[in-house]
Design a protein around this motif. Structure first.
Motif, PDB file in Angstrom:
ATOM      1  N   THR A  58     -16.014  10.223  12.121  1.00  0.00           N
ATOM      2  CA  THR A  58     -16.851   9.231  12.799  1.00  0.00           C
ATOM      3  C   THR A  58     -17.570   9.818  14.007  1.00  0.00           C
ATOM      4  OG1 THR A  58     -14.967   8.498  14.120  1.00  0.00           O
ATOM      5  CG2 THR A  58     -15.394   7.312  12.050  1.00  0.00           C
ATOM      6  N   ASP A  59     -17.340  11.103  14.297  1.00  0.00           N
ATOM      7  CA  ASP A  59     -18.035  11.733  15.408  1.00  0.00           C
ATOM      8  C   ASP A  59     -19.545  11.674  15.151  1.00  0.00           C
ATOM      9  OD1 ASP A  59     -19.324  14.252  16.724  1.00  0.00           O
ATOM     10  OD2 ASP A  59     -17.375  14.038  17.733  1.00  0.00           O
ATOM     11  N   PRO A  60     -20.366  11.274  16.156  1.00  0.00           N
ATOM     12  CA  PRO A  60     -21.823  11.134  15.947  1.00  0.00           C
ATOM     13  C   PRO A  60     -22.457  12.370  15.345  1.00  0.00           C
ATOM     14  CG  PRO A  60     -21.198  10.199  18.061  1.00  0.00           C
ATOM     15  CD  PRO A  60     -19.972  10.848  17.507  1.00  0.00           C
ATOM     16  N   TYR A  61     -22.007  13.553  15.738  1.00  0.00           N
ATOM     17  CA  TYR A  61     -22.594  14.780  15.186  1.00  0.00           C
ATOM     18  C   TYR A  61     -22.384  14.834  13.677  1.00  0.00           C
ATOM     19  CZ  TYR A  61     -23.110  19.702  13.980  1.00  0.00           C
ATOM     20  OH  TYR A  61     -23.493  20.869  13.377  1.00  0.00           O
ATOM     21  N   ASN A  62     -21.139  14.510  13.240  1.00  0.00           N
ATOM     22  CA  ASN A  62     -20.847  14.566  11.812  1.00  0.00           C
ATOM     23  C   ASN A  62     -21.584  13.470  11.054  1.00  0.00           C
ATOM     24  OD1 ASN A  62     -19.079  16.801  11.994  1.00  0.00           O
ATOM     25  ND2 ASN A  62     -17.405  15.454  12.647  1.00  0.00           N
ATOM     26  N   VAL A  63     -21.680  12.262  11.661  1.00  0.00           N
ATOM     27  CA  VAL A  63     -22.386  11.159  11.003  1.00  0.00           C
ATOM     28  C   VAL A  63     -23.877  11.486  10.862  1.00  0.00           C
ATOM     29  CG1 VAL A  63     -23.052   8.740  11.219  1.00  0.00           C
ATOM     30  CG2 VAL A  63     -20.706   9.442  11.779  1.00  0.00           C
ATOM     31  N   LYS A  64     -24.489  11.989  11.965  1.00  0.00           N
ATOM     32  CA  LYS A  64     -25.914  12.321  11.954  1.00  0.00           C
ATOM     33  C   LYS A  64     -26.250  13.352  10.893  1.00  0.00           C
ATOM     34  CE  LYS A  64     -29.490  14.308  14.932  1.00  0.00           C
ATOM     35  NZ  LYS A  64     -29.791  14.846  16.296  1.00  0.00           N
ATOM     36  N   ASN A  65     -25.353  14.319  10.730  1.00  0.00           N
ATOM     37  CA  ASN A  65     -25.617  15.403   9.777  1.00  0.00           C
ATOM     38  C   ASN A  65     -24.947  15.186   8.428  1.00  0.00           C
ATOM     39  OD1 ASN A  65     -27.080  17.708  11.420  1.00  0.00           O
ATOM     40  ND2 ASN A  65     -25.452  16.920  12.771  1.00  0.00           N
ATOM     41  N   ASN A  66     -24.433  13.971   8.241  1.00  0.00           N
ATOM     42  CA  ASN A  66     -23.831  13.593   6.958  1.00  0.00           C
ATOM     43  C   ASN A  66     -22.734  14.574   6.533  1.00  0.00           C
ATOM     44  OD1 ASN A  66     -23.524  11.849   4.798  1.00  0.00           O
ATOM     45  ND2 ASN A  66     -24.887  13.055   3.480  1.00  0.00           N
ATOM     46  N   ILE A  67     -21.896  14.968   7.519  1.00  0.00           N
ATOM     47  CA  ILE A  67     -20.780  15.878   7.229  1.00  0.00           C
ATOM     48  C   ILE A  67     -19.554  15.039   6.930  1.00  0.00           C
ATOM     49  CG2 ILE A  67     -19.285  17.703   8.133  1.00  0.00           C
ATOM     50  CD1 ILE A  67     -21.614  18.554   9.928  1.00  0.00           C
ATOM     51  N   GLN A  68     -19.041  15.177   5.758  1.00  0.00           N
ATOM     52  CA  GLN A  68     -17.879  14.409   5.341  1.00  0.00           C
ATOM     53  C   GLN A  68     -16.645  15.301   5.247  1.00  0.00           C
ATOM     54  OE1 GLN A  68     -19.021  12.498   1.679  1.00  0.00           O
ATOM     55  NE2 GLN A  68     -20.021  10.813   2.750  1.00  0.00           N
ATOM     56  N   ASN A  69     -15.518  14.690   5.487  1.00  0.00           N
ATOM     57  CA  ASN A  69     -14.232  15.405   5.440  1.00  0.00           C
ATOM     58  C   ASN A  69     -13.821  15.635   3.989  1.00  0.00           C
ATOM     59  OD1 ASN A  69     -11.661  16.418   5.738  1.00  0.00           O
ATOM     60  ND2 ASN A  69     -10.826  14.634   6.804  1.00  0.00           N
ATOM     61  N   PRO A  70     -13.708  16.864   3.554  1.00  0.00           N
ATOM     62  CA  PRO A  70     -13.298  17.112   2.166  1.00  0.00           C
ATOM     63  C   PRO A  70     -11.840  16.779   1.900  1.00  0.00           C
ATOM     64  CG  PRO A  70     -13.439  19.180   3.368  1.00  0.00           C
ATOM     65  CD  PRO A  70     -13.971  18.123   4.292  1.00  0.00           C
ATOM     66  N   ASP A  71     -11.058  16.532   2.980  1.00  0.00           N
ATOM     67  CA  ASP A  71      -9.630  16.258   2.821  1.00  0.00           C
ATOM     68  C   ASP A  71      -9.285  14.799   3.086  1.00  0.00           C
ATOM     69  OD1 ASP A  71      -8.909  18.827   2.114  1.00  0.00           O
ATOM     70  OD2 ASP A  71      -8.646  19.471   4.189  1.00  0.00           O
ATOM     71  N   GLU A  72     -10.231  13.879   2.886  1.00  0.00           N
ATOM     72  CA  GLU A  72      -9.940  12.462   3.064  1.00  0.00           C
ATOM     73  C   GLU A  72      -8.834  12.022   2.119  1.00  0.00           C
ATOM     74  OE1 GLU A  72     -13.519  10.309   2.406  1.00  0.00           O
ATOM     75  OE2 GLU A  72     -14.299  10.594   4.439  1.00  0.00           O
ATOM     76  N   LEU A  73      -7.981  11.103   2.634  1.00  0.00           N
ATOM     77  CA  LEU A  73      -6.910  10.534   1.828  1.00  0.00           C
ATOM     78  C   LEU A  73      -7.092   9.029   1.799  1.00  0.00           C
ATOM     79  CD1 LEU A  73      -3.831  12.545   3.246  1.00  0.00           C
ATOM     80  CD2 LEU A  73      -5.145  13.037   1.175  1.00  0.00           C
ATOM     81  N   ASP A  74      -7.327   8.498   0.620  1.00  0.00           N
ATOM     82  CA  ASP A  74      -7.559   7.061   0.472  1.00  0.00           C
ATOM     83  C   ASP A  74      -6.396   6.456  -0.304  1.00  0.00           C
ATOM     84  OD1 ASP A  74      -8.425   4.519   0.160  1.00  0.00           O
ATOM     85  OD2 ASP A  74     -10.242   5.004  -0.965  1.00  0.00           O
ATOM     86  N   PHE A  75      -5.498   5.776   0.452  1.00  0.00           N
ATOM     87  CA  PHE A  75      -4.338   5.157  -0.169  1.00  0.00           C
ATOM     88  C   PHE A  75      -4.510   3.632  -0.238  1.00  0.00           C
ATOM     89  CE2 PHE A  75      -1.445   8.830   1.428  1.00  0.00           C
ATOM     90  CZ  PHE A  75      -1.889   9.624   0.364  1.00  0.00           C
ATOM     91  N   THR A  76      -5.736   3.159  -0.191  1.00  0.00           N
ATOM     92  CA  THR A  76      -6.011   1.719  -0.172  1.00  0.00           C
ATOM     93  C   THR A  76      -6.624   1.269  -1.494  1.00  0.00           C
ATOM     94  OG1 THR A  76      -8.267   1.939   0.672  1.00  0.00           O
ATOM     95  CG2 THR A  76      -6.479   1.924   2.292  1.00  0.00           C
ATOM     96  N   THR A  77      -6.574  -0.050  -1.721  1.00  0.00           N
ATOM     97  CA  THR A  77      -7.207  -0.605  -2.916  1.00  0.00           C
ATOM     98  C   THR A  77      -8.653  -1.002  -2.646  1.00  0.00           C
ATOM     99  OG1 THR A  77      -6.319  -2.780  -2.336  1.00  0.00           O
ATOM    100  CG2 THR A  77      -5.011  -1.424  -3.849  1.00  0.00           C
ATOM    101  N   ASP A  78      -8.965  -1.283  -1.343  1.00  0.00           N
ATOM    102  CA  ASP A  78     -10.333  -1.700  -1.021  1.00  0.00           C
ATOM    103  C   ASP A  78     -11.144  -0.586  -0.377  1.00  0.00           C
ATOM    104  OD1 ASP A  78      -9.112  -1.509   1.417  1.00  0.00           O
ATOM    105  OD2 ASP A  78      -9.389  -3.622   1.978  1.00  0.00           O
TER     106      ASP A  78
END
Length: 628
Positions: free
Chosen positions: A553-573
């Motif tokens: 969510t850091d503005p630099y990463n959001v502005k440059n569309n840098i996504q975390n390759p190690d995201e963990l999504d344990f949710t249904t939504d």
């Protein structure tokens, strides 16, 4: 205490007339009650003060329904101790697991288990907690600390600790049970010794079952349960034998390690031809380190002796009852006194006139431990057959530039005769005592001559000032009994006299450790599936509260569309969960470790004795160590 006048509120005339006759009585009652109140307050203050000063007292009483000890902070040791009030233990003489796992469920440690939980003494991973135990010992106002945490034992003391040399002679001294009415006659000494060597050479040695039976049943090494009041006395006593006759018998007898009394367990022992260096580092029965020593030496990896220690005889259990081998911490050093370059003054003065004329010149220089192999031990041993034992610090060395430079065998006696019978190569071992020697020194190409000092110890500048006797090096090997008077040796009764102590020629920094658990590089020890209940399968199941972890969510990463390759999504939504809007349903995931996890083997002997001994038993001192 002076009486205090009480000013009462004014009364009307009627009241005054009705009370006039008993006013004096009321005044006395009030004064008495006041005095009684003051006395009670003083008594309470005294109780509080006593509780604060009495050794090993808890800050608050333990509930009768609470099976756990009261934990309290001891300002002397800057840690929590476990204390069991009188009557709260099933056996007050022995250590309980709770007393060496006193850290369990301390506030802020997140154990979060109830004391009734069978896994109370395990981590949240179900890994059994390991003992936390520490103690100390001291001599000459210098202190050393012995501890074990997480199966790692440590012995920490002063730098440049001096030692004396000694060498075992291949014998074990055994003593007659004082209560026995049987013994070996002085004229039978030779036959008694040879009766246990018959299996070596039946033609040379004759078996005598009667004498062998007396040795096996009535003579023994140190046994605290028996009373040997002649430990340092005469070598014979007059007893009344089974026939009611007065007879003279041997109080003690020296047997070679090969004797049948010792069940031939040393039959294949390596030649005992290597000297060692030692120093007694505790007072009698080491009262402040007793529990730590018992627990440390109860572990499976304790009482193991290396190759140099075996050549020094440190594995002869009748002489060295318990023993721990240590490693040096990085930076810890062994030192040798190589003098200042003038042999005339580097040698110690040997006469009173010489002592008055000049000082001895010394120069302690680091030993080159790339060339000198060193084994380090802490061992329990007494003097003669006394049930009182001490902790002895022992170092064995071999200079690899000349591996046989320090070896010696006296070419005489039963030990030597049997040894060369078993191993003819022992005849090639040096037969001349090594009085002076050289050793490899750091940053020196050639070995340097090492010099003994004239002092009892470098740390003992004025023994008489502190009510201690002596002050000079004993100058010969053998039994230290009687120092400094008479003709004392410098070590134990089973030492060569001709291997002299070279007092404080060698020093070492007491900075040591040893791992009593499994090897630290073992890939299976304490991995995720090592805990109780998890260590039957390679796959462990984990439970987590669901969330979307790792979104940038850091503005630099959001502005440059840098996504975390190690995201963990344990949710249904596929949304991040908040503390108030999250689901209560946990989710699980599994990890395959590829192997079954293992645990350290920890021994908790049931007979670790915590009863006070020596000076602690003789006096109650607030500053004395009072817990494991």
């Amino acid at each position: 205490m002076e009486a205090v006048d009480i000013e009462l509120p004014p009364m009307d005339n009627e009241t005054a007339r009705s009370t006039n006759s008993c006013s004096g009585y009321h005044e006395k009652v009030l004064k008495t009650l006041l005095l009684l109140a003051v006395f009670i307050i003083c008594a309470l203050i005294a109780v509080v003060v006593y509780q604060d000063l009495a050794p090993c007292q808890p800050k608050a009483a333990t509930s009768k329904n609470n099976p756990l000890p009261q934990r309290f902070y001891d300002e002397n040791y800057m840690r929590y101790l476990a204390y069991f009030p009188p009557g709260s233990r099933s056996n007050p003489s022995y250590l309980t697991k709770r007393e060496v796992l006193w850290q369990a469920d301390a506030c802020g440690t997140q154990l979060n288990r109830e004391p009734s939980d069978p896994l109370f003494f395990t981590s949240n991973q179900n890994i059994p907690l390991e003992p936390a135990v520490t103690g100390f010992m001291g001599q000459f106002g210098t202190y050393r600390f012995l501890s074990m945490f997480e199966m790692m034992a440590m012995f920490i003391g002063e730098e440049k600790h001096g030692m004396w040399r000694f060498q075992e002679n291949g014998f074990i001294r055994v003593y007659r049970d004082k209560s026995s009415n049987v013994g070996i006659f002085p004229v039978e000494r030779k036959r008694a010794i040879e009766s246990g060597l018959y299996y070596v050479d039946a033609e040379k040695y004759t078996k005598d079952d009667t004498l062998l039976g007396i040795l096996k049943n009535h003579y023994m090494n140190v046994n605290p349960a028996l009373d040997f009041d002649y430990a340092f006395g005469d070598d014979t006593s007059i007893i009344i034998n089974t026939n009611g006759r007065r007879v003279e018998v041997l109080n003690w007898i020296d047997l070679p390690i090969y004797h049948e009394k010792f069940t031939r367990k040393y039959r294949n022992h390596a030649p005992i031809d290597t000297p060692a260096y030692f120093c007694q580092v505790s007072s009698d029965n080491f009262p402040h380190a007793k529990v730590a020593w018992q627990l440390i030496t109860a572990q499976e990896k304790a009482n193991k002796v290396g190759p140099l220690g075996i050549r020094a005889g440190l594995d002869i259990k009748e002489n060295f009852h318990k023993i721990i081998r240590f490693n040096q911490f990085p930076g810890a050093t062994a030192w040798a006194n190589i003098g200042q370059g003038n042999p005339e003054t580097d040698e110690r003065p040997k006469t009173l006139e010489e002592m008055r004329e000049r000082p001895q010149t010394v120069n302690y220089t680091p030993i080159d431990q790339n060339k000198v192999d060193i084994e380090i031990y802490l061992a329990e041993r007494g003097y003669s057959n006394s049930s009182v034992t001490y902790l002895q610090f022992i170092v064995v060395m071999k200079d690899t530039t000349d591996p046989e430079a320090y070896t010696y065998l006296r070419p005489d006696g039963y030990y030597y005769d049997v040894l060369v019978k078993f191993d003819e190569t022992a005849k090639d071992i040096n037969r001349h005592p090594v009085s002076s020697f050289s050793i490899s020194i750091r940053d020196e190409d050639e070995r340097k001559r090492v010099y003994s000092t004239v002092a009892f110890a470098m740390s003992n500048l004025n023994r008489p000032q502190f009510n201690l006797e002596g002050g000079a090096c004993p100058a010969k090997g053998g039994d230290l009994n009687g120092y400094p008077w008479g003709n004392p040796g410098s070590g134990f009764e089973t030492n060569y006299e001709e291997v002299i102590p070279v007092c404080d020629a060698i020093l070492i920094d007491i900075r040591f450790w040893t791992n009593l658990g499994d090897p630290l590089d073992d890939p299976a020890v304490k991995i995720g599936n090592s805990g109780i209940g998890y260590n039957s399968t390679k796959i462990a199941e984990y439970v987590t509260q669901p969330n979307f972890y790792g979104r940038f969510t850091d503005p630099y990463n959001v502005k440059n569309n840098i996504q975390n390759p190690d995201e963990l999504d344990f949710t249904t939504d596929h949304k991040m969960q908040g503390p108030k809007n999250h689901t209560d349903e946990n989710v699980t995931f599994r990890i395959d470790f590829g192997k079954i996890g293992t645990l350290n083997k920890v021994n908790f002997p049931e007979n670790i004795d915590i009863a006070p001994v020596s000076c602690v038993a003789e006096s109650e001192n607030k500053n004395d160590y009072c817990g494991p």
